[in-house]
Design a protein around this motif. Structure first.
Motif, PDB file in Angstrom:
ATOM      1  N   GLU A 168       0.844  -1.182   0.000  1.00 51.09           N
ATOM      2  CA  GLU A 168       0.000   0.000   0.000  1.00 51.09           C
ATOM      3  C   GLU A 168       0.884   1.239   0.000  1.00 51.09           C
ATOM      4  O   GLU A 168       2.080   1.165   0.311  1.00 51.09           O
ATOM      5  N   VAL A 169       0.271   2.354  -0.374  1.00 53.03           N
ATOM      6  CA  VAL A 169       0.962   3.646  -0.321  1.00 53.03           C
ATOM      7  C   VAL A 169       0.394   4.396   0.876  1.00 53.03           C
ATOM      8  O   VAL A 169      -0.812   4.643   0.942  1.00 53.03           O
ATOM      9  N   ASP A 170       1.268   4.720   1.862  1.00 53.98           N
ATOM     10  CA  ASP A 170       0.757   5.372   3.072  1.00 53.98           C
ATOM     11  C   ASP A 170       0.543   6.858   2.851  1.00 53.98           C
ATOM     12  O   ASP A 170       0.777   7.383   1.746  1.00 53.98           O
ATOM     13  N   ALA A 171       0.103   7.540   3.915  1.00 53.65           N
ATOM     14  CA  ALA A 171      -0.236   8.967   3.805  1.00 53.65           C
ATOM     15  C   ALA A 171       0.972   9.813   3.441  1.00 53.65           C
ATOM     16  O   ALA A 171       0.835  10.882   2.837  1.00 53.65           O
ATOM     17  N   GLY A 172       2.180   9.351   3.798  1.00 48.61           N
ATOM     18  CA  GLY A 172       3.382  10.114   3.469  1.00 48.61           C
ATOM     19  C   GLY A 172       3.930   9.836   2.087  1.00 48.61           C
ATOM     20  O   GLY A 172       4.953  10.411   1.700  1.00 48.61           O
ATOM     21  N   GLY A 173       3.267   8.964   1.316  1.00 47.60           N
ATOM     22  CA  GLY A 173       3.739   8.654  -0.030  1.00 47.60           C
ATOM     23  C   GLY A 173       4.712   7.505  -0.100  1.00 47.60           C
ATOM     24  O   GLY A 173       5.182   7.161  -1.193  1.00 47.60           O
ATOM     25  N   ASP A 174       5.035   6.865   1.040  1.00 47.06           N
ATOM     26  CA  ASP A 174       5.951   5.722   1.021  1.00 47.06           C
ATOM     27  C   ASP A 174       5.203   4.452   0.606  1.00 47.06           C
ATOM     28  O   ASP A 174       4.025   4.280   0.929  1.00 47.06           O
ATOM     29  N   TRP A 175       5.921   3.565  -0.061  1.00 40.50           N
ATOM     30  CA  TRP A 175       5.378   2.256  -0.419  1.00 40.50           C
ATOM     31  C   TRP A 175       5.696   1.291   0.722  1.00 40.50           C
ATOM     32  O   TRP A 175       6.849   1.147   1.128  1.00 40.50           O
TER      33      TRP A 175
END
Length: 567
Positions: A366-373
């Motif tokens: 998933e892609v979290d709120a900070g844009g990290d995978w």
């Protein structure tokens, strides 16, 4: 002292003539004693009234004196004809200084002076009998001679002097105690200073020892990596030959084999393939730690990535009966090194399948709120005891478990996967409970690309630090990232002006190199053990500081942005 808050009248006298000054002083002393004032306050009242009497009792002009007591004070009111120069007399200011309140009022050629002395807390109220005895005592004073009053004043003076002498002796004693205390404090301060200096010397020696140990560890790490690389290269060639020959003998077109020969060749092929995988992992770990494993970034479709990893384990899952579930990935593009990410997921899934007897292994992203995978590999396997969690990332360490006999390994899977995650600028974390299962989380950043700064030089004589920084910086930018020894920096800058220099301040020559780079207007990220890099004048140097203890992809990215913004 009063009833209903009103003052109680004690005495009323009418005096005249200079000899009445003694009587006024005597009355003041007796009244002060009767209302509960302390000895020194009685003398103050008597002296103040005596000084006022010398001013007001001149000639035959009568002086009316009234003594009253309130809830909290003795009040004396003096009335006489005004002369106009009373305030200029010496005794006027003495009375003001000795008493708590002093008020003078002149009206219709009459002067009224009201003075007050506060009573001590808890002063007893005067009863009727006490008032009667007080008035009788005052009446008895009328016939006293001046000599008697002078004798009384002398006795009061002597008592006062005795009290002052006692105070002086007490002050001397207190000063002696203070001096003794000061000597003790100074001795303690001296002892603490010596202990602190000794501790500082120990800390300095400890730092020196740690520096030496660090150098030794770096040398050992470099030798280990060189050994792995050399041995792996030497071993890979014959292993490749063994695996290749075994596959030729097992492949179509080869001479017929008996069942026993085929089983033996298959064992040789499997063992050779396992050994070859180990050799390749050792080479990759050595490259990563030395900084020679540089990721090649490109767009990656996570759905295709999952399909590729799933195909690797089709045969394994069919034989084990464990469900391998790949959750549908987002329809987005990840920019990373696909080959290294496949290696990470392959190792994690392989580990989970080895130690899961029943249930499932689940892979999700998933892609979290900070844009990290964020990749998660979760299994329902045997899990890991809490006492072994701290050692799972040690190279060649294998956690004791009941499935170890049927699932042999090298102990490199998790360390290798975490090393690759760090090379990609991310992190790998593991959580596990014995009998419940394990979850491994891989977090890869997907930052906005840094501006193209051209060549980036990484300057340090620490091989481990150089390798880690080179990998991280190369993953963040598009230009070349070149590791350089401190002694070679001047030549490297002269041949091609870099857009950015990442400079380790630990080497002795680093300060001079930093000054030269700042003077040349080259962006610098300074690696320091301190929070800020001071300049020669004590001010903070105009460079971006990166603290070694907080070295990460995000901190390196932010430091580079600050360095470029300072230009």
């Amino acid at each position: 002292m009063t009833a209903g808050g009103k003052p109680t009248s004690l005495l009323r006298l009418t005096l005249s003539g200079g000899q009445s000054v003694f009587q006024l002083r005597q009355c003041g002393r007796e009244v002060a004693a009767a209302v509960g004032l302390e000895f020194q306050d009685r003398i103050r009242v008597a002296t103040a009234l005596s000084d006022l009497g010398r001013i007001l009792l001149t000639g035959e002009v009568p002086l009316v004196v009234e003594f009253e007591v309130t809830d909290h004070a003795l009040r004396v009111r003096l009335r006489t004809a005004a002369k106009g120069n009373e305030a200029d007399q010496p005794g006027w200011k003495t009375a003001q200084r000795l008493l708590d309140e002093f008020a003078a009022e002149e009206a219709d050629l009459a002067l009224t002076i009201t003075v007050t002395k506060n009573l001590p807390p808890g002063a007893p109220a005067l009863s009727g009998k006490q008032l009667t005895r007080l008035r009788e005592a005052v009446d008895a004073l009328t016939g006293r001679e001046a000599a008697d009053e002078l004798r009384t004043q002398n006795e009061e003076l002597l008592a006062t002097l005795d009290a002052l002498e006692a105070k002086r002796r007490e002050l001397v004693h207190v000063n002696e105690e203070l001096e003794e205390t000061n000597r003790g404090v100074m001795a303690l301060y001296s002892q603490l200073t010596e202990e602190l200096e000794e501790t500082n010397r120990g800390v300095v020696a400890l730092y020196a020892e740690l520096d030496n140990k660090t150098i030794e560890l770096n040398r050992a790490s470099t030798a280990k990596n060189r050994f792995w690389s050399n041995v792996s290269h030497e071993v890979r060639t014959p292993v490749n030959a063994i695996v290749g020959l075994a596959r030729l003998l097992l492949g179509p077109g080869a001479d017929p084999l008996t069942d026993d020969q085929r089983r033996q060749l298959e064992l040789v092929e499997r063992s050779g393939a396992g050994l070859l995988a180990l050799v390749n992992e050792l080479l990759d770990v050595a490259k990563a730690e030395s900084g020679r494993l540089v990721p090649v970034l490109a767009p990656v479709d996570p759905r295709l990535l999952f399909a590729q990893v799933r195909d690797m384990f089709v045969a394994t899952t069919a034989a084990s009966g464990v469900d391998l579930v790949f959750v549908e990935a987002p329809a987005a593009t990840l920019v990373t090194d696909e080959k290294l990410l496949v290696h990470i997921l392959r190792n994690l899934v392989s580990n989970s399948l080895k130690f899961t007897e029943r249930g499932s292994v689940r892979v999700a992203v998933e892609v979290d709120a900070g844009g990290d995978w964020v990749f998660r590999v979760t299994d329902t396997g045997i899990g890991i005891d809490a006492e072994h969690l701290d050692r799972v990332f040690e190279e060649f360490h294998q956690v004791p478990n009941p499935l170890q006999a049927r699932s042999p390994g090298t102990g490199l899977g998790l360390p290798y996967a975490r090393t690759l995650a760090q090379v990609l600028g991310g992190s790998l974390e593991l959580s596990s409970r014995a009998g419940v299962g394990t979850e491994v989380t891989v977090r890869l950043p997907s930052p906005e690309p840094l501006p193209d700064v051209g060549t980036v030089l990484v300057v340090t004589d620490d091989d481990t630090l150089r390798g880690r920084l080179t990998s991280v910086v190369a993953a963040l930018g598009d230009g070349p990232c070149v590791p350089v020894a401190p002694a070679d920096l001047a030549a490297a800058v002269t041949s091609e002006r870099p857009g950015l220099v990442v400079l380790d301040l630990a080497p002795p020559e680093a300060d001079a190199l930093l000054d030269a780079l700042v003077a040349a207007g080259i962006a610098v990220v300074a690696l320091s053990a301190a929070e800020a890099v001071p300049s020669d004048d004590g001010e903070e140097a105009p460079v971006a500081t990166l603290h070694k203890s907080r070295l990460s992809t995000d901190s390196v990215r932010e430091a580079i942005r600050r360095a470029l913004a300072d230009l």
